[in-house]
Scaffold this motif. Structure first.
Motif, short mmCIF file in Angstrom:
data_model
loop_
_atom_site.label_atom_id
_atom_site.label_comp_id
_atom_site.label_asym_id
_atom_site.label_seq_id
_atom_site.Cartn_x
_atom_site.Cartn_y
_atom_site.Cartn_z
N LEU A 589 24.60 -2.79 42.04
CA LEU A 589 23.57 -2.65 43.06
C LEU A 589 22.26 -2.13 42.46
O LEU A 589 21.17 -2.54 42.88
CB LEU A 589 24.05 -1.70 44.16
N SER A 590 22.37 -1.22 41.50
CA SER A 590 21.16 -0.70 40.87
C SER A 590 20.41 -1.80 40.12
O SER A 590 19.18 -1.83 40.11
CB SER A 590 21.53 0.44 39.91
N GLU A 591 21.15 -2.73 39.52
CA GLU A 591 20.52 -3.87 38.86
C GLU A 591 19.73 -4.71 39.86
O GLU A 591 18.67 -5.24 39.55
CB GLU A 591 21.59 -4.73 38.18
N LYS A 592 20.28 -4.82 41.08
CA LYS A 592 19.59 -5.60 42.11
C LYS A 592 18.29 -4.94 42.57
O LYS A 592 17.43 -5.59 43.14
CB LYS A 592 20.52 -5.80 43.32
N CYS A 593 18.18 -3.63 42.32
CA CYS A 593 16.98 -2.90 42.73
C CYS A 593 15.86 -2.99 41.72
O CYS A 593 14.77 -2.47 41.94
CB CYS A 593 17.32 -1.42 42.96
N LYS A 594 16.13 -3.62 40.56
CA LYS A 594 15.09 -3.76 39.56
C LYS A 594 13.90 -4.51 40.15
O LYS A 594 14.05 -5.51 40.83
CB LYS A 594 15.63 -4.49 38.33
N GLY A 595 12.73 -4.02 39.89
CA GLY A 595 11.54 -4.63 40.45
C GLY A 595 11.11 -3.96 41.74
O GLY A 595 10.00 -4.20 42.22
N GLU A 596 12.00 -3.14 42.32
CA GLU A 596 11.68 -2.43 43.56
C GLU A 596 11.27 -0.99 43.28
O GLU A 596 11.13 -0.19 44.20
CB GLU A 596 12.90 -2.44 44.50
#
Length: 661
Positions: A589-596
């Motif tokens: 999930l933290s990887e999915k937050c990259k760019g945010e």
């Protein structure tokens, strides 16, 4: 090993930065000497080894590492840095130091020093004259990887949290709060934090409220925080292990989770877990083959991947490592660049280039661990067990059809009666079925049950004693985990209205309606034995996307100062322990937050393996098991005697041994 400027730091990065900038550099600046002696106690050594190797420590000015409770040679011309846990035992040993032992003393404590312990120091004026600095590092926890940390509490404190003693409960909560405060302050200033908890959980509520009071006291007391704390806005969600008692019991076939589940890892040595191979012990050849290592890029790449996927890629990476190394090619005679290498070639490369031996030995440790995991999957009945587990916790078959209680119970009976299934696996499966059958509605507070089997039909058909009879398990120690879980679930059931809320409340219906409008949450399962997604996935996504209602998850503000702007941190903490499957999920999930401009971190009272969770549950039911599982871990060993012969060059004519054995 600094991170790129555009990458958000995690807790392992911050922990490591605290050791280098907040400790090693401070000593060198204060002592104005190129080297110094490091004196540690057993527990502080564990903290130091979390993020730094002994070699790295020596490269930052440490010429000799000593244990405080061992006899030490006087070095009156050398400065000494003491890194100690602020326990009465360590402080007592410190004040008994001969002031002439070292030229000067620089004192560092892993957490805050109590007034009564500080008064012991003040009563030794001759010693205090030699003390040139005193710092509190606030590192009394363990950064396991960038997305996960542990408080290192034996058995996750579960026997204390769910036993019959109110005194033990209070002590456990206070210990959790003290160490969790350190983790919070390392990543963000106290005023940056908001803390949330489910009203359904007494342990989570107590930890959350006391944590907020503690962080608020830091602000009102004028105590400064680490100015390097990276995050300007931070939200912590505190939950307890009993919000999801099934995830620690389900087989997870990602590499790290499976290795910690089915292999015998050596965690007694500095630097990280080691694996020597099935049935093998440490020896001179592979004593340094560290498996779990945050600084090894190949391990980080594969640790959270399914073992079947790792199997097809790991050997290719090893081949690529050797082929792409220009120096290695020069030393492998008779081979063209890019030409495939055999084992003999690899051996020659290692002998010719000893500096690459450590990297290749770690590759070897990973290959050994992976192969043994795959072999155990084939020979240990894990495929059949895992399929039944997946049906239990998802309520669906591999084909997507709804499971029927009668059929699943029949599959459980077959496994309990099978001779090829070991007793430990039978105990684990029975405990998992119990968790599904007797779980309370409040345990699904993030929206949706983990299994359709938790309805009346499965509850009425499941019988714990019958399961043990079928499995021919009668030993009190073997039945203790299920009995302990049954006691906890009964305690939850009888807790009263102050502890639960209605699943049919309008607030909860609002959450369910909101979840339907979220993007698809479930990760596509590539393997039938890995269909289940831990509860923390939906819980974390709800936290990040703002779907946790304040009536069910109250929000406590540490400070009236408005948070906003800058980098954002989300932390999910499990009172009672976090699992490797949850570590993997939060990392995804933290990887999915990259760019945010946001990062997600998880932590727990300890890192729970399935066997550790079963032991902790057993400790609730059996006092003798409780005393055993709550013992502090054994002291870490230094590296092999072979390495203790190494010398560290100093900028004077004097040479001092770097003690590593």
């Amino acid at each position: 090993m600094d991170k790129p400027q555009d990458e958000l730091g995690g807790i392992w990065d911050a922990y490591r930065r605290r050791l280098i900038d907040g400790f090693l550099k401070k000593v060198k600046q204060a002592s104005r000497a190129p080297y110094f002696v490091l004196v540690v106690d057993r527990e502080s050594l564990r903290h130091l080894s979390t993020a730094m190797t002994m070699k790295e420590i020596s490269q930052n000015g440490v010429s000799l590492i000593e244990i405080i409770d061992k006899p030490r040679e006087p070095l009156p011309g050398v400065n000494a840095a003491f890194v100690l846990t602020p326990t009465p035992e360590s402080v007592n040993m410190l004040v008994s130091e001969n002031p002439r032992q070292y030229a000067a003393f620089h004192l560092f404590f892993t957490s805050s020093l109590a007034d009564r312990e500080f008064s012991k120091l003040k009563q030794k004026p001759a010693f205090m004259k030699k003390v040139k600095s005193l710092w509190e590092l606030n590192i009394d926890f363990f950064a396991m990887e960038n997305n996960c940390f542990s408080l290192g509490l034996p058995a996750g404190g579960i026997p204390n949290l769910w036993g019959s003693s109110a005194h033990y409960f209070e002590e456990e909560v206070d210990t959790v709060v003290k160490r969790l405060t350190s983790a919070c302050r390392l990543l963000a200033r106290p005023e940056a934090w908001k803390v949330r908890y489910p009203v359904a959980s007494k342990p989570a509520e107590q930890v959350a409220k006391r944590l907020v009071r503690g962080l608020s006291a830091k602000i009102s007391g004028g105590e400064s925080s680490d100015e390097t704390a990276e995050y300007k806005s931070a939200t912590l969600l505190v939950v307890d292990r009993m919000c999801d008692p099934w995830s620690p019991l389900v087989h997870d076939f990602s590499f790290q989770a499976m290795a910690n589940d089915v292999l015998e890892l050596d965690q007694s040595r500095l630097g990280g877990s080691r694996y020597y191979g099935a049935g093998k012990k440490a020896n001179d050849e592979n004593a340094n083959a560290i498996l779990e290592d945050e600084q090894f890029a190949v391990w980080k790449k594969y640790r959270h991947k399914h073992v079947a996927d790792v199997s097809s890629q790991l050997n290719e990476d090893l081949q690529s490592f050797v082929n792409s190394n220009a120096a290695a090619k020069v030393h492998i005679k008779g081979k063209e660049p890019g030409q495939e290498l055999d084992l003999k070639d690899l051996s020659s490369a290692i002998q010719a280039l000893p500096e690459y031996g450590e990297t290749l030995s770690r590759h070897s440790a990973m290959v050994n661990a992976l192969n043994d995991c795959l072999e155990l999957f084939k020979t240990g009945s894990l495929d059949g067990i895992a399929r039944v587990e997946q049906d239990l916790v998802t309520g669906r078959t591999a084909l997507g059809e709804r499971c029927r209680s009668k059929k699943v119970l029949s599959s459980i009976v077959d496994l309990l009666m099978a001779k090829e299934v070991g007793t430990e696996d039978k105990v684990r499966l029975t405990t998992l079925a119990l968790a599904i059958a007797r779980s309370e509605k409040f345990m699904y507070y993030s929206g949706g049950r983990p299994s359709l089997l938790s309805g009346a039909s499965f509850k009425s058909r499941f019988d714990l004693n019958e399961c043990f009879d079928l499995a021919r398990i009668s030993s009190p120690e073997k039945t203790a985990p299920a009995r302990g879980l049954a006691m906890i679930l009964e305690k939850i059931k009888n807790a009263g209205t102050d502890y639960k809320y209605s699943l049919e409340s309008s607030d909860y219906k609002g959450i369910k309606k909101g979840v339907r409008h979220l993007p698809k949450r479930q990760v596509e399962a590539s393997y039938d034995v890995s269909r289940y997604q831990p509860h923390v996935y939906s819980l974390t996504a709800d936290l990040v996307e703002g779907y946790l209602l304040p009536t069910i998850f109250p929000e406590l503000q540490v400070s009236d100062t408005a948070n906003g702007g800058g980098k954002t941190l989300f932390m999910i903490f499990f009172v009672g322990g976090v699992t490797h499957s949850e570590m993997r999920t939060v990392s995804l999930l933290s990887e999915k937050c990259k760019g945010e401009n946001a990062k997600i971190v998880t932590g727990g009272s300890t890192i729970l393996t399935p066997s550790a969770f079963l032991e902790s549950l057993a400790g609730v039911a059996d006092a003798s098991i409780r005393s055993r599982v709550l013992r502090p871990p054994a002291p870490l060993q230094f590296d092999s005697a072979k390495e203790s012969d190494q010398k560290v060059g100093l900028e004077t004519d004097q040479k001092v041994d770097l003690e590593r054995g």
